[in-house]
Design an enzyme around this catalytic site. Structure first.
Site, PDB file in Angstrom:
ATOM      1  N   LYS A 143       0.814  -1.217   0.000  1.00  0.00           N
ATOM      2  CA  LYS A 143       0.000   0.000   0.000  1.00  0.00           C
ATOM      3  C   LYS A 143       0.845   1.264   0.000  1.00  0.00           C
ATOM      4  O   LYS A 143       0.355   2.336  -0.340  1.00  0.00           O
ATOM      5  CB  LYS A 143      -0.944   0.014   1.207  1.00  0.00           C
ATOM      6  CG  LYS A 143      -2.101  -0.962   1.065  1.00  0.00           C
ATOM      7  CD  LYS A 143      -3.218  -0.631   2.041  1.00  0.00           C
ATOM      8  CE  LYS A 143      -4.445  -1.495   1.812  1.00  0.00           C
ATOM      9  NZ  LYS A 143      -5.504  -1.265   2.789  1.00  0.00           N
ATOM     10  N   LYS A 169      -4.260 -10.630  -6.397  1.00  0.00           N
ATOM     11  CA  LYS A 169      -5.447 -10.887  -5.590  1.00  0.00           C
ATOM     12  C   LYS A 169      -6.646 -10.095  -6.135  1.00  0.00           C
ATOM     13  O   LYS A 169      -6.487  -8.952  -6.529  1.00  0.00           O
ATOM     14  CB  LYS A 169      -5.121 -10.411  -4.161  1.00  0.00           C
ATOM     15  CG  LYS A 169      -6.117 -10.793  -3.115  1.00  0.00           C
ATOM     16  CD  LYS A 169      -5.709 -10.227  -1.758  1.00  0.00           C
ATOM     17  CE  LYS A 169      -6.152  -8.782  -1.614  1.00  0.00           C
ATOM     18  NZ  LYS A 169      -6.296  -8.304  -0.243  1.00  0.00           N
ATOM     19  N   LYS A 197     -11.056  -4.930  -4.293  1.00  0.00           N
ATOM     20  CA  LYS A 197     -12.010  -3.877  -4.579  1.00  0.00           C
ATOM     21  C   LYS A 197     -11.315  -2.582  -4.970  1.00  0.00           C
ATOM     22  O   LYS A 197     -11.934  -1.684  -5.522  1.00  0.00           O
ATOM     23  CB  LYS A 197     -12.931  -3.652  -3.387  1.00  0.00           C
ATOM     24  CG  LYS A 197     -12.209  -3.438  -2.064  1.00  0.00           C
ATOM     25  CD  LYS A 197     -13.153  -3.684  -0.887  1.00  0.00           C
ATOM     26  CE  LYS A 197     -12.423  -3.661   0.447  1.00  0.00           C
ATOM     27  NZ  LYS A 197     -13.167  -4.301   1.504  1.00  0.00           N
TER      28      LYS A 197
HETATM   29  P1  AMP Z   1     -10.445  -6.329   3.225  1.00  0.00           P
HETATM   30  O1  AMP Z   1     -11.399  -6.124   2.116  1.00  0.00           O
HETATM   31  O2  AMP Z   1      -9.030  -6.089   2.850  1.00  0.00           O
HETATM   32  O3  AMP Z   1     -10.864  -5.654   4.490  1.00  0.00           O
HETATM   33  O4  AMP Z   1     -10.513  -7.895   3.533  1.00  0.00           O
HETATM   34  C1  AMP Z   1     -11.529  -8.452   4.320  1.00  0.00           C
HETATM   35  C2  AMP Z   1     -11.397  -9.956   4.373  1.00  0.00           C
HETATM   36  O5  AMP Z   1     -11.578 -10.534   3.085  1.00  0.00           O
HETATM   37  C3  AMP Z   1     -10.026 -10.424   4.864  1.00  0.00           C
HETATM   38  O6  AMP Z   1     -10.215 -11.572   5.668  1.00  0.00           O
HETATM   39  C4  AMP Z   1      -9.313 -10.770   3.610  1.00  0.00           C
HETATM   40  O7  AMP Z   1      -8.327 -11.748   3.805  1.00  0.00           O
HETATM   41  C5  AMP Z   1     -10.449 -11.315   2.757  1.00  0.00           C
HETATM   42  N1  AMP Z   1     -10.166 -11.133   1.324  1.00  0.00           N
HETATM   43  C6  AMP Z   1     -10.041  -9.945   0.671  1.00  0.00           C
HETATM   44  N2  AMP Z   1      -9.779 -10.157  -0.636  1.00  0.00           N
HETATM   45  C7  AMP Z   1      -9.722 -11.502  -0.801  1.00  0.00           C
HETATM   46  C8  AMP Z   1      -9.472 -12.345  -1.926  1.00  0.00           C
HETATM   47  N3  AMP Z   1      -9.230 -11.857  -3.140  1.00  0.00           N
HETATM   48  N4  AMP Z   1      -9.479 -13.687  -1.726  1.00  0.00           N
HETATM   49  C9  AMP Z   1      -9.729 -14.210  -0.501  1.00  0.00           C
HETATM   50  N5  AMP Z   1      -9.974 -13.465   0.587  1.00  0.00           N
HETATM   51  C10 AMP Z   1      -9.967 -12.126   0.447  1.00  0.00           C
END
Ligand code: AMP
Ligand code: TRP
Length: 329
Positions: free
Chosen positions: A111, A192, A195
């Site tokens: 980031k 990955k 969003k």
């Molecule tokens: P975040 O959107 O970064 O707050 O992620 C929230 C949760 O979703 C965390 O547990 C991440 O590890 C999971 N997560 C986010 N993106 C992915 C992805 N592409 N594949 C699997 N898990 C994800």
């Protein structure tokens, strides 16, 4: 009963990656364990957020939790900033965390790379995440694979605190799905699904209309050849799509391979789109209803009240152990 805690940032639309990597496990665990699921707004502001958008996204993510199947009668659903003790314990944990440990965090490296100026909050973010988890003495933390490193640091901080100030915190375990722990981008399976990717074709948002989902899947990158075979090293794109298929259709990878034997990618992608739509469409219907009724506000209020009771107790114990003077004498 184990204690389970996890959080998702309200920093944009939730994706199918969030759903498969994290939320599906939230929904599973709520039936047997004591669960705490948060919208982590204090984490989201470690990168600049427009205030109106942050407010809307926070409510939207909370509504999506419920729409996806989290039952507020079973699990505590709340907003991180509504439970003040998170920020307080997060600060205390920055004093136990070494700069070197934070510098090694890949999420920070990703980031901050290429930016001239990086907020200090982004750097100390893992200390706040450790506070989120340890303040409830969580045993299990359902997350995607990318959060493993933050969990390791959380465990180290728990040990460190226990050693210095006496046994206080439970050492938490990550709870990571076997397939789908890292759902990759539709345009490039080495990245990955995220969003924050500027190419909206690279991710499926839980609020994408069904026809947009169908279009995104039909355009998803595939590997050369035509065989539907799970082989992440040699066929990363198709293997990623198969992982999504497996989760959305409830079929094993072997069953999927057998079903599309000799058929090529076309029929596989067509069916995949319908399976994804079948999972997402009912979530969207419930989501619209929840947003319309405004019921989310009461759910979040009650969730924060219950969470605060536990969090306040932990922070009082921590401050006592660290040597802070008790304001009540
Ligand atoms: P975040 O959107 O970064 O707050 O992620 C929230 C949760 O979703 C965390 O547990 C991440 O590890 C999971 N997560 C986010 N993106 C992915 C992805 N592409 N594949 C699997 N898990 C994800
Ligand atoms: N850091 C997590 C992410 O980016 C979000 C998060 C914050 C979290 N606090 C947490 C996840 C506590 C699990 C437990 O996805």
């Amino acid at each position: 009963m184990k204690k389970v805690l996890s959080g998702i940032q309200p920093s944009g639309q939730l994706t199918l990656g969030n759903y498969i990597g994290a939320m599906q496990n939230f929904i599973k665990l709520q039936h047997t364990e004591e669960c705490y699921f948060m919208v982590v707004d204090l984490h989201a502001v470690t990168v600049p957020q427009e205030p109106g958008a942050l407010r809307e996204q926070t409510e939207s993510v909370a509504a999506l939790f419920i729409a996806a199947g989290i039952d507020p009668a079973k699990a505590n659903v709340f907003v991180q900033s509504h439970v003040r003790a998170h920020a307080e314990l997060g600060w205390l944990f920055t004093t136990l965390t070494n700069m070197g440990e934070l510098e090694r965090m890949t999420q920070f490296k990703d980031k901050s790379s290429g930016k001239d100026s990086v907020g200090a909050g982004l750097f100390v973010y893992p200390a706040l995440m450790a506070a989120d988890i340890l303040i409830y003495n969580a045993d299990l933390v359902p997350v995607g694979d990318d959060q493993k490193q933050h969990l390791e640091l959380t465990r180290d901080l728990a040990h460190r605190f226990n050693q210095r100030f006496g046994s206080t915190f439970t050492i938490p375990e990550p709870f990571i799905p076997k397939v789908g722990a890292r759902v990759m981008s539709l345009d490039n399976a080495s990245k990955k699904m995220s969003k924050s990717n500027p190419n909206v074709g690279s991710f499926i948002a839980l609020l994408d209309p069904p026809d947009v989902i169908r279009k995104k899947i039909s355009r998803a990158t595939t590997d050369s050849g035509r065989e539907v075979k799970y082989d992440p090293a040699n066929k990363p794109e198709i293997s990623n799509l198969m992982g999504i298929y497996s989760h959305c259709a409830g079929m094993s990878l072997d069953e999927i391979e057998a079903k599309y034997d000799g058929q090529g990618y076309g029929p596989f992608k067509k069916d995949l789109a319908e399976h994804v739509v079948a999972v997402i469409e009912p979530i969207q219907t419930r989501y619209n209803e929840i947003r319309r009724t405004g019921e989310i506000h009461d759910i979040l209020k009650q969730g924060a009240e219950r969470a605060s009771l536990i969090a306040e107790k932990t922070i009082a114990e921590v401050k006592e152990k660290m040597g802070f003077l008790n304001p009540r004498g």
